[in-house]
Design a protein around this motif. Structure first.
Motif, PDB file in Angstrom:
ATOM      1  N   LEU A 191     -25.371 -24.551  -0.239  1.00  0.00           N
ATOM      2  CA  LEU A 191     -24.319 -23.883   0.227  1.00  0.00           C
ATOM      3  C   LEU A 191     -24.418 -23.384   1.557  1.00  0.00           C
ATOM      4  O   LEU A 191     -25.235 -22.875   2.125  1.00  0.00           O
ATOM      5  N   ASP A 192     -23.152 -23.939   2.506  1.00  0.00           N
ATOM      6  CA  ASP A 192     -23.195 -23.703   3.850  1.00  0.00           C
ATOM      7  C   ASP A 192     -22.955 -22.098   3.896  1.00  0.00           C
ATOM      8  O   ASP A 192     -21.706 -21.856   3.653  1.00  0.00           O
ATOM      9  N   VAL A 193     -23.875 -21.454   4.653  1.00  0.00           N
ATOM     10  CA  VAL A 193     -23.437 -19.967   4.676  1.00  0.00           C
ATOM     11  C   VAL A 193     -23.522 -19.676   6.174  1.00  0.00           C
ATOM     12  O   VAL A 193     -23.907 -18.567   6.570  1.00  0.00           O
ATOM     13  N   THR A 194     -23.391 -20.570   6.926  1.00  0.00           N
ATOM     14  CA  THR A 194     -23.450 -20.518   8.424  1.00  0.00           C
ATOM     15  C   THR A 194     -22.398 -19.194   8.881  1.00  0.00           C
ATOM     16  O   THR A 194     -22.986 -18.485   9.904  1.00  0.00           O
ATOM     17  N   ALA A 195     -21.536 -18.929   8.546  1.00  0.00           N
ATOM     18  CA  ALA A 195     -20.447 -18.147   8.749  1.00  0.00           C
ATOM     19  C   ALA A 195     -20.842 -16.593   8.694  1.00  0.00           C
ATOM     20  O   ALA A 195     -20.412 -15.619   9.174  1.00  0.00           O
ATOM     21  N   HIS A 196     -22.254 -16.464   7.851  1.00  0.00           N
ATOM     22  CA  HIS A 196     -22.727 -15.126   7.693  1.00  0.00           C
ATOM     23  C   HIS A 196     -23.991 -14.944   8.207  1.00  0.00           C
ATOM     24  O   HIS A 196     -24.860 -13.989   8.002  1.00  0.00           O
ATOM     25  N   ALA A 197     -24.492 -15.960   9.232  1.00  0.00           N
ATOM     26  CA  ALA A 197     -25.631 -15.871  10.057  1.00  0.00           C
ATOM     27  C   ALA A 197     -25.639 -14.632  10.810  1.00  0.00           C
ATOM     28  O   ALA A 197     -26.707 -14.180  11.000  1.00  0.00           O
ATOM     29  N   GLY A 198     -24.505 -14.040  11.235  1.00  0.00           N
ATOM     30  CA  GLY A 198     -24.632 -12.652  11.894  1.00  0.00           C
ATOM     31  C   GLY A 198     -25.081 -11.875  11.073  1.00  0.00           C
ATOM     32  O   GLY A 198     -25.593 -10.542  11.774  1.00  0.00           O
ATOM     33  N   LEU A 199     -25.143 -11.557   9.633  1.00  0.00           N
ATOM     34  CA  LEU A 199     -25.915 -10.551   9.053  1.00  0.00           C
ATOM     35  C   LEU A 199     -27.412 -10.621   9.064  1.00  0.00           C
ATOM     36  O   LEU A 199     -28.256  -9.571   8.811  1.00  0.00           O
ATOM     37  N   LEU A 200     -28.165 -11.597   9.563  1.00  0.00           N
ATOM     38  CA  LEU A 200     -29.504 -11.692  10.163  1.00  0.00           C
ATOM     39  C   LEU A 200     -29.871 -10.577  10.744  1.00  0.00           C
ATOM     40  O   LEU A 200     -29.107 -10.494  11.949  1.00  0.00           O
ATOM     41  N   ARG A 201     -31.014 -10.010  10.839  1.00  0.00           N
ATOM     42  CA  ARG A 201     -31.455  -8.841  11.614  1.00  0.00           C
ATOM     43  C   ARG A 201     -32.940  -9.085  12.002  1.00  0.00           C
ATOM     44  O   ARG A 201     -33.706  -9.509  11.079  1.00  0.00           O
ATOM     45  N   VAL A 202     -33.447  -8.801  13.225  1.00  0.00           N
ATOM     46  CA  VAL A 202     -34.793  -8.507  13.436  1.00  0.00           C
ATOM     47  C   VAL A 202     -35.547  -7.698  12.689  1.00  0.00           C
ATOM     48  O   VAL A 202     -35.073  -6.333  12.393  1.00  0.00           O
ATOM     49  N   GLY A 203     -36.607  -7.810  12.022  1.00  0.00           N
ATOM     50  CA  GLY A 203     -37.358  -7.090  11.200  1.00  0.00           C
ATOM     51  C   GLY A 203     -37.146  -7.494   9.703  1.00  0.00           C
ATOM     52  O   GLY A 203     -36.908  -8.783   9.282  1.00  0.00           O
ATOM     53  N   GLU A 204     -36.993  -6.681   8.702  1.00  0.00           N
ATOM     54  CA  GLU A 204     -36.821  -6.954   7.359  1.00  0.00           C
ATOM     55  C   GLU A 204     -35.327  -7.238   6.954  1.00  0.00           C
ATOM     56  O   GLU A 204     -34.363  -6.605   7.402  1.00  0.00           O
TER      57      GLU A 204
END
Length: 334
Positions: free
Chosen positions: A247-260
């Motif tokens: 599943l290509d979820v690249t469009a949601h990479a902005g949800l990643l964050r530093v830490g947990e």
């Protein structure tokens, strides 16, 4: 120079040059939706063309059989790179376009992209799970949801599949638990530019995925709202139950964050009488590798400064020193 462009539409591009970092990842043709620029004159005599537009695949082109749309050339002692793509928000959600853009920028700056691929969540990771046949509503997928009381175990999780490592409670025969909830926490020390983010999902039967509380994808589940009582679209049988679906979820990479970070999955049965259940997942990231400057104090009281060799050999990085912010001179040594 720019002349005009027709309405936004799909067109096919022909890739002429695969040796350049902005086009090395592309096939012989590339289909895109964009505003396709017409130019007052053909730039080919003065540049190296990377891609051309096939005017037979769209309407409004005015340059005929040779319509350059991306090129590069030396200019005034430096490098110049041009692309006629990038006029829609969807462009910047496309891994292929991001690589195209990044390759051009780094070429103009004198380097080439350095990327890495790593697993943010590996296959066989440990997952907290809730398999008690109760409806947890919507709050359970949030990053700050308290799952401390949930049991946990390594994937694959499920029942009556020979690849299952951690058994789950299926519920009574003839009235299986329709939904099982799973959560996995992972840490990120940095947020490099993501080129591609992919979930490799093994699911029997259907699944909906959430990253830090926001849905990022679903597999074998119908569109629309989903609840505890929602069945998967189809019952999964062998050999499909052994497949990891990408599943290509690249469009949601902005949800990643530093830490947990928290990846949450709801696993759905297809029928009340379903005989098995299974789940495993890998979250894979391809990202631009940033330069890393390491500073270490040695036992002899000296300071050792280092960085990857490729940032000198490929990007021309150097380390300079100055006394009281005066003249800067290169630091010698290995």
């Amino acid at each position: 120079a720019f002349d005009n462009h027709p309405a936004l539409q799909t067109a096919t591009l022909t890739v002429e040059n695969h040796a350049h970092p902005s086009t090395a990842h592309l096939g012989s043709t590339w289909e895109r939706v964009d505003e396709w620029y017409n130019y007052r004159s053909n730039p080919r005599p003065n540049v190296t063309v990377l891609m051309t537009l096939n005017e037979a695949t769209y309407t409004g082109g005015t340059m005929g059989d040779d319509h350059p749309i991306a090129w590069y050339h030396d200019y005034d002692g430096g490098r110049s790179w041009y692309t006629g793509l990038g006029h829609t928000p969807d462009c910047y959600r496309s891994p292929a376009f991001i690589k195209h853009l990044l390759g051009g920028i780094l070429y103009a700056a004198g380097g080439t992209p350095t990327c890495r691929t790593d697993s943010l969540v590996a296959q066989g990771s440990s997952w907290a799970y809730w398999d008690q046949g109760s409806d947890l509503g919507t709050a359970w997928s949030a990053a700050d949801y308290d799952d401390a009381a949930w049991p946990s175990g390594p994937a694959a999780l499920g029942f009556d599949n020979n690849w299952v490592v951690t058994p789950l409670d299926p519920g009574p025969t003839g009235d299986r638990h329709r939904t099982t909830y799973l959560r996995h926490r992972f840490q990120l020390a940095e947020l490099p530019l993501v080129i591609r983010l992919t979930c490799h999902l093994r699911r029997d039967d259907g699944a909906v995925l959430y990253l830090n509380g926001t849905e990022i994808g679903r597999s074998n589940m119908a569109a629309g709202s989903v609840s505890y009582l929602t069945f998967a679209e189809e019952r999964v049988e062998w050999p499909e139950e052994d497949i990891f679906f990408a599943l290509d979820v690249t469009a949601h990479a902005g949800l990643l964050r530093v830490g947990e970070n928290v990846l949450a999955v709801e696993l759905h049965q297809a029928e009340s009488e379903d005989s098995d259940l299974g789940f495993d997942l890998e979250l894979e990231r391809e990202a631009v590798l940033p330069p890393k400057l390491e500073i270490v104090a040695t036992p002899g009281g000296e300071v050792e400064v280092s960085w990857p060799a490729e940032f000198t050999t490929r990007h021309g990085a150097i380390l300079e020193q100055s006394t009281q912010m005066g003249t800067w001179v290169p630091v010698s040594g290995e």
